[in-house]
Scaffold this active site. Structure first.
Site, PDB file in Angstrom:
ATOM      1  N   PRO A  85      25.371  31.093  26.645  1.00  0.00           N
ATOM      2  CG  PRO A  85      26.554  29.327  25.960  1.00  0.00           C
ATOM      3  CD  PRO A  85      25.145  29.871  26.562  1.00  0.00           C
ATOM      4  CE1 TYR A  86      28.919  35.538  19.838  1.00  0.00           C
ATOM      5  CE2 TYR A  86      26.843  36.111  19.569  1.00  0.00           C
ATOM      6  CZ  TYR A  86      28.043  36.280  19.240  1.00  0.00           C
ATOM      7  OH  TYR A  86      28.535  37.228  18.551  1.00  0.00           O
ATOM      8  CB  SER A  87      23.637  36.511  25.163  1.00  0.00           C
ATOM      9  OG  SER A  87      23.015  36.261  23.862  1.00  0.00           O
TER      10      SER A  87
ATOM     11  CE  LYS B 149      30.843  39.542  20.679  1.00  0.00           C
ATOM     12  NZ  LYS B 149      32.202  39.940  20.215  1.00  0.00           N
TER      13      LYS B 149
END
Length: 323
Positions: free
Chosen positions: A135-137, A140
């Protein structure tokens, strides 16, 4: 120049405010009285807002925005990642245009390219991981896409991509490693042999100051220290700066990935479990593979050359940890 900073109570945003204090008129997003006090002490005027809700009038007269805030946790609900990293960035872009802001500097990350693969000699032509399983990747990547697509005449957008930010006042990387070491929970992945690029906080701030007036709108730029390091060697030196001996225990990456996958399944099936999984898929993957990036573009187009070497940065880190 009148500059609005998001994430000023965090590591990167706080470093920006400290470095720019006295050089520029500084406003900073603040979500609480506690943040107000911290931001004021750093030298900026706090402005009450949060990502997703930034009133256009709060940006009146602002020349540039330095967008450092993000949901950077390695574990959390997908909704939080998307609402903060993507929708929050889009709303800030919209109100910045409405307010007549001229330049928008977005602090991105190499993780926006990451799906679990090694990255070696990667430059800015490498594709964004818009479908990353992490989810972070993924968020972003979508945030960066929005920033670059928002570039227009009179509204220039620049993305800076540091890798593994470190240095004095770090609130995430080194404190987390120290905590794990003290709890006996730290192990090198595959012996810690992965090679990685790094970004000293002072060098990142240097690049942000350059990006206020340099760089091509709609472009992304890696911001790195000179040369890659071996993860184990580098972390061992950071721990030594803190007066802590590095552990010797190691675990195979395949085992860590399996544990991370099973742990995440368990925590999603039983959301009432306290805390977070002992290891997440994102951490198990990104710390196990090489991540060697190329920053020729920012050197050629902005004249960037890191002012602080890794060796000098480690000395400054040691001094700061003794304060």
């Amino acid at each position: 120049m009148r500059i609005y900073v998001t994430g000023a109570s965090g590591f990167v945003g706080g470093a920006v405010v400290k470095a720019f204090n006295g050089k520029h008129a500084l406003l900073a997003m603040s979500r609480s009285e506690k943040s107000d006090a911290k931001i004021s002490a750093l030298g900026a005027r706090p402005v009450r807002a949060e990502l997703g809700w930034v009133p256009p009038e709060s940006l009146t007269g602002v020349d540039a925005i330095v967008h450092c805030a993000a949901y950077v946790e390695d574990w959390g609900p997908w909704k939080s990642y998307w609402e903060i990293n993507v929708e929050g960035t889009k709303q800030l872009l919209d109100v910045a245009k409405t307010a007549g802001v001229k330049r928008f500097i977005h602090i991105g990350t190499e993780a926006a390219l990451f799906k679990g693969q090694p990255m070696v000699n990667v430059d800015e032509t490498y594709p964004l991981a818009l479908d990353s399983p992490f989810p972070y990747s993924r968020t972003k990547a979508h945030a960066e896409k929005a920033v670059r697509e928002a570039n227009a005449p009179g509204f220039e957008t620049i993305v800076l991509r540091p890798r593994m930010i470190w240095g004095p006042d770090d609130q995430t990387l080194l404190p987390v490693i120290i905590d794990m070491v003290k709890k006996g929970a730290f192990a090198w992945i595959d012996g810690g042999k992965a090679r990685t690029s790094t970004t000293y906080i002072g060098n990142l701030v240097q690049s942000i100051e350059l990006a206020l007036t340099k760089g091509r709108g709609g472009e992304a730029y890696f911001v790195l220290d000179d040369g890659p390091v071996v993860f184990r060697d580098f972390v061992t030196k950071m721990l030594a700066a803190a007066g802590i001996a590095a552990p010797t225990r190691s675990a195979p990456s395949g085992l860590l990935r399996a544990v991370a996958f099973a742990s995440e399944k368990l925590y999603r099936a039983f959301p009432f479990l306290p805390g977070k999984p002992p290891v997440t898929r994102f951490v198990a993957n990104i710390m196990a593979v090489d991540c060697v990036l190329v920053d020729k573009k920012i050197r050629a187009e902005m004249g960037y050359a890191p002012a602080t070497s890794v060796e000098r940065g480690l000395e400054l880190l040691k001094v700061s940890l003794k304060r």
